[in-house]
Design an enzyme around this catalytic site. Structure first.
Site, PDB file in Angstrom:
ATOM      1  N   SER A 110       0.981  -1.043  -0.177  1.00  9.87           N
ATOM      2  CA  SER A 110      -0.089   0.044   0.066  1.00  9.87           C
ATOM      3  C   SER A 110       0.778   1.192   0.002  1.00  9.87           C
ATOM      4  O   SER A 110       1.812   1.254   0.316  1.00  9.87           O
ATOM      5  CB  SER A 110      -0.911   0.001   1.243  1.00  9.87           C
ATOM      6  OG  SER A 110      -1.385   1.215   1.615  1.00  9.87           O
ATOM      7  N   SER A 111       0.410   2.295  -0.349  1.00 11.08           N
ATOM      8  CA  SER A 111       1.222   3.697  -0.659  1.00 11.08           C
ATOM      9  C   SER A 111       1.467   3.948   1.074  1.00 11.08           C
ATOM     10  O   SER A 111       2.375   4.917   1.050  1.00 11.08           O
ATOM     11  CB  SER A 111       0.434   4.700  -1.422  1.00 11.08           C
ATOM     12  OG  SER A 111      -0.981   4.857  -1.070  1.00 11.08           O
ATOM     13  N   TYR A 139      -0.150  -0.842  10.492  1.00  4.59           N
ATOM     14  CA  TYR A 139      -0.400  -1.464   9.292  1.00  4.59           C
ATOM     15  C   TYR A 139       0.918  -1.417   8.263  1.00  4.59           C
ATOM     16  O   TYR A 139       1.283  -2.481   7.625  1.00  4.59           O
ATOM     17  CB  TYR A 139      -1.487  -0.750   8.817  1.00  4.59           C
ATOM     18  CG  TYR A 139      -2.100  -1.382   7.464  1.00  4.59           C
ATOM     19  CD1 TYR A 139      -2.895  -2.539   7.237  1.00  4.59           C
ATOM     20  CD2 TYR A 139      -1.777  -0.896   6.094  1.00  4.59           C
ATOM     21  CE1 TYR A 139      -3.358  -3.007   6.004  1.00  4.59           C
ATOM     22  CE2 TYR A 139      -2.397  -0.966   5.135  1.00  4.59           C
ATOM     23  CZ  TYR A 139      -3.109  -2.392   4.992  1.00  4.59           C
ATOM     24  OH  TYR A 139      -3.623  -2.740   3.789  1.00  4.59           O
ATOM     25  N   LYS A 143       3.286  -4.231   6.278  1.00  2.00           N
ATOM     26  CA  LYS A 143       3.332  -4.199   4.751  1.00  2.00           C
ATOM     27  C   LYS A 143       4.855  -4.358   4.175  1.00  2.00           C
ATOM     28  O   LYS A 143       5.073  -4.873   3.499  1.00  2.00           O
ATOM     29  CB  LYS A 143       2.535  -3.186   4.112  1.00  2.00           C
ATOM     30  CG  LYS A 143       1.201  -3.248   4.182  1.00  2.00           C
ATOM     31  CD  LYS A 143       0.586  -4.411   3.333  1.00  2.00           C
ATOM     32  CE  LYS A 143      -1.034  -4.911   3.393  1.00  2.00           C
ATOM     33  NZ  LYS A 143      -1.285  -5.778   2.556  1.00  2.00           N
ATOM     34  N   LEU A 169      -7.645   3.022  -3.620  1.00  3.57           N
ATOM     35  CA  LEU A 169      -8.314   2.259  -4.638  1.00  3.57           C
ATOM     36  C   LEU A 169     -10.011   2.746  -4.451  1.00  3.57           C
ATOM     37  O   LEU A 169     -10.296   2.879  -3.347  1.00  3.57           O
ATOM     38  CB  LEU A 169      -8.108   0.657  -4.731  1.00  3.57           C
ATOM     39  CG  LEU A 169      -6.780   0.205  -4.839  1.00  3.57           C
ATOM     40  CD1 LEU A 169      -6.512  -1.083  -4.440  1.00  3.57           C
ATOM     41  CD2 LEU A 169      -6.530   0.809  -6.228  1.00  3.57           C
ATOM     42  N   HIS A 182     -12.820   4.362   3.402  1.00  6.57           N
ATOM     43  CA  HIS A 182     -11.952   5.527   2.787  1.00  6.57           C
ATOM     44  C   HIS A 182     -12.729   6.833   2.478  1.00  6.57           C
ATOM     45  O   HIS A 182     -13.972   6.629   2.277  1.00  6.57           O
ATOM     46  CB  HIS A 182     -10.943   5.062   1.596  1.00  6.57           C
ATOM     47  CG  HIS A 182      -9.986   3.861   2.323  1.00  6.57           C
ATOM     48  ND1 HIS A 182     -10.115   2.541   1.752  1.00  6.57           N
ATOM     49  CD2 HIS A 182      -9.290   4.028   3.090  1.00  6.57           C
ATOM     50  CE1 HIS A 182      -9.202   1.832   2.330  1.00  6.57           C
ATOM     51  NE2 HIS A 182      -8.657   2.352   3.215  1.00  6.57           N
TER      52      HIS A 182
HETATM   53  N1  LIG Z   1      -8.356  -0.491  -0.656  1.00  7.74           N
HETATM   54  C1  LIG Z   1      -7.438   0.437  -1.043  1.00  7.74           C
HETATM   55  O1  LIG Z   1      -7.724   1.517  -1.278  1.00  7.74           O
HETATM   56  C2  LIG Z   1      -6.180  -0.315  -1.048  1.00  7.74           C
HETATM   57  C3  LIG Z   1      -5.095   0.526  -1.486  1.00  7.74           C
HETATM   58  C4  LIG Z   1      -3.852   0.166  -1.403  1.00  7.74           C
HETATM   59  C5  LIG Z   1      -3.465  -1.313  -1.166  1.00  7.74           C
HETATM   60  N2  LIG Z   1      -4.476  -2.099  -1.043  1.00  7.74           N
HETATM   61  C6  LIG Z   1      -4.290  -3.633  -0.505  1.00  7.74           C
HETATM   62  O2  LIG Z   1      -4.976  -4.435  -1.287  1.00  7.74           O
HETATM   63  C7  LIG Z   1      -5.345  -5.571  -0.421  1.00  7.74           C
HETATM   64  C8  LIG Z   1      -6.667  -5.885  -0.447  1.00  7.74           C
HETATM   65  O3  LIG Z   1      -7.337  -4.734   0.129  1.00  7.74           O
HETATM   66  P1  LIG Z   1      -8.925  -4.498  -0.043  1.00  7.74           P
HETATM   67  O4  LIG Z   1      -9.304  -2.945  -0.079  1.00  7.74           O
HETATM   68  O5  LIG Z   1      -9.364  -5.505  -1.101  1.00  7.74           O
HETATM   69  O6  LIG Z   1      -9.356  -4.992   1.506  1.00  7.74           O
HETATM   70  P2  LIG Z   1     -10.939  -5.781   1.925  1.00  7.74           P
HETATM   71  O7  LIG Z   1     -11.801  -5.335   0.830  1.00  7.74           O
HETATM   72  O8  LIG Z   1     -11.038  -5.533   3.203  1.00  7.74           O
HETATM   73  O9  LIG Z   1     -10.642  -7.412   1.519  1.00  7.74           O
HETATM   74  C9  LIG Z   1      -9.605  -7.933   2.318  1.00  7.74           C
HETATM   75  C10 LIG Z   1     -10.118  -9.421   2.183  1.00  7.74           C
HETATM   76  O10 LIG Z   1      -9.049 -10.216   3.179  1.00  7.74           O
HETATM   77  C11 LIG Z   1      -9.990 -11.205   3.823  1.00  7.74           C
HETATM   78  N3  LIG Z   1      -9.277 -11.774   5.085  1.00  7.74           N
HETATM   79  C12 LIG Z   1      -8.938 -10.585   6.008  1.00  7.74           C
HETATM   80  N4  LIG Z   1      -8.520 -11.510   7.029  1.00  7.74           N
HETATM   81  C13 LIG Z   1      -8.373 -12.669   6.753  1.00  7.74           C
HETATM   82  C14 LIG Z   1      -8.033 -13.791   7.393  1.00  7.74           C
HETATM   83  N5  LIG Z   1      -7.634 -13.922   8.618  1.00  7.74           N
HETATM   84  N6  LIG Z   1      -8.294 -15.106   6.626  1.00  7.74           N
HETATM   85  C15 LIG Z   1      -8.647 -15.104   5.392  1.00  7.74           C
HETATM   86  N7  LIG Z   1      -9.025 -13.957   5.008  1.00  7.74           N
HETATM   87  C16 LIG Z   1      -9.061 -12.867   5.580  1.00  7.74           C
HETATM   88  C17 LIG Z   1     -11.171 -10.345   4.098  1.00  7.74           C
HETATM   89  O11 LIG Z   1     -12.281 -11.472   4.259  1.00  7.74           O
HETATM   90  P3  LIG Z   1     -13.251 -10.908   5.633  1.00  7.74           P
HETATM   91  O12 LIG Z   1     -13.960  -9.632   5.164  1.00  7.74           O
HETATM   92  O13 LIG Z   1     -14.159 -12.152   5.565  1.00  7.74           O
HETATM   93  O14 LIG Z   1     -12.517 -10.922   6.803  1.00  7.74           O
HETATM   94  C18 LIG Z   1     -11.291  -9.761   2.897  1.00  7.74           C
HETATM   95  O15 LIG Z   1     -12.032 -10.447   1.738  1.00  7.74           O
HETATM   96  C19 LIG Z   1      -4.459  -5.196   1.030  1.00  7.74           C
HETATM   97  O16 LIG Z   1      -3.351  -5.666   0.864  1.00  7.74           O
HETATM   98  C20 LIG Z   1      -4.175  -3.652   0.976  1.00  7.74           C
HETATM   99  O17 LIG Z   1      -3.141  -3.063   1.568  1.00  7.74           O
HETATM  100  C21 LIG Z   1      -5.822  -1.626  -0.837  1.00  7.74           C
END
Ligand SMILES: NC(=O)c1ccc[n+]([C@@H]2O[C@H](COP(=O)([O-])OP(=O)(O)OC[C@H]3O[C@@H](n4cnc5c(N)ncnc54)[C@H](OP(=O)(O)O)[C@@H]3O)[C@@H](O)[C@H]2O)c1
Length: 315
Positions: A110-111, A139, A143, A169, A182
């Protein structure tokens, strides 16, 4: 790496914002052998269960999009949970992937891994050159450990793990919970509810002057697959739109997309946060990839998704 339509690809976190977009993109390209497990089916903090899954299922490629993710409030309130879960998830998945013979792994960072006061736009080499933003330090440290783990496994074991750093995102499947979301999904929900109630105005914290960058998650998924196929090296890669907007411009775009007719008010007595956060994407564009979904169109389609899926959206 060369993937066939039959390749066994594990998308960890396939119900999240990023994971669901990666699954959509893989399905659109005809991949038929996707391995997906919900949190309930496979808790990625359970090392024995993760090792069992990998030795039974033998994926060829892994996209690690499972993480404990949250907004500023959740990060600030639960630093222990955020550092523990993220360290353990990525440690379990990266190690089990290596041990079971996975050919390629994509780790999503992540940024927020970059220093709070990094020069703008933020180049990949600014990593570990200054203190982090305190509110999400746990966090970010987790990362950074994930990035370093991928690099160490590549150096010592020759494991082909790459690390990608997306900007903010948004898109279908986003988290619209006001406490934990966010800025962009929070604005969509607030303008939508103000429109339904007929509120005369919506107040947004701060002056509206800070600049932020947003990338549609379908663009991110496209970049992930592009680099899964074509990038096999240690340096991290930023993934962004390449340009930023002010929070005022963002709020106006959301207001128009939602069709809210009231006034937009900024409460300048509230804190603004970092003045600017923009990733330098020179490395990414040099590898031949460019994003396609402009912010205005992306917000319109995300609002359409929000309206259609209000019942099952994360509110
Ligand atoms: N969203 C952004 O703006 C953004 C920006 C930069 C980077 N990212 C990166 O992209 C990645 C995904 O982010 P996202 O936004 O897609 O997050 P998200 O929508 O919260 O999705 C995360 C997923 O991980 C699952 N998870 C969490 N803990 C778990 C565990 N112990 N066992 C199995 N599954 C688990 C969650 O399932 P449950 O909900 O059922 O727990 C959920 O499906 C992250 O690494 C994040 O740092 C996101």
């Amino acid at each position: 790496m060369q993937l066939s339509k039959e390749s066994r690809i594990y998308v960890a976190g396939h119900r999240g914002l990023v994971g669901s977009a990666v699954v959509r993109a893989l399905q659109q390209r005809g991949h038929r052998n996707l391995l997906c497990r919900s949190h309930e089916q496979l808790d990625l903090t359970d090392q024995a269960a993760v090792r069992r899954f990998f030795s039974d299922e033998r994926p060829e490629a892994v996209i690690l999009a499972a993480a404990r993710v949250g907004g500023i409030h959740a990060n600030n309130a639960r630093p222990a949970l955020f550092i523990r879960d993220n360290l353990v998830i990525q440690d379990n998945v990266i190690d089990a992937a290596y041990r079971s013979g996975v050919v390629k792994l994509v780790f999503l960072g992540s940024s927020c891994i970059y220093p709070k006061l990094a020069p703008q736009p933020i180049k990949e080499e600014y990593l570990l050159t200054g203190p982090l933003e305190p509110t999400n330090e746990s966090y970010a440290v987790a990362k950074i450990a994930g990035v370093k783990m991928c690099q160490a496994y590549r150096r010592e074991y020759g494991f082909n793990a790459i690390s990608l750093m997306p900007t903010n995102l948004y898109g279908p499947g986003d988290n619209f919970d006001l406490l934990n979301s966010h800025v962009l999904p929070a604005l969509i929900r607030r303008f939508h509810e103000a429109k339904l109630r007929g509120d005369p105005s919506v107040t947004v914290w701060g002056t509206g002057a800070p600049r932020r960058e947003f990338l549609h998650v379908d663009d991110l998924a496209d970049a992930v697959l592009y680099l899964l196929h074509s990038y096999d090296a240690e340096p991290i890669i930023n993934i962004g739109w390449g340009q930023d907007v002010t929070i005022r411009e963002l709020a106006e775009l959301v207001l128009c997309a939602v069709g809210y007719r009231g006034r937009l008010v900024f409460d300048a007595s509230k804190p603004d946060g970092t003045p600017r956060k923009l990733l330098d994407t020179t490395r990414l564009t040099g590898l031949g990839w460019k994003p396609r979904i402009p912010l205005k169109a992306g917000i319109q389609s995300t609002y359409a998704w929000f309206q259609e899926h209000a019942a099952e959206a994360r509110l």
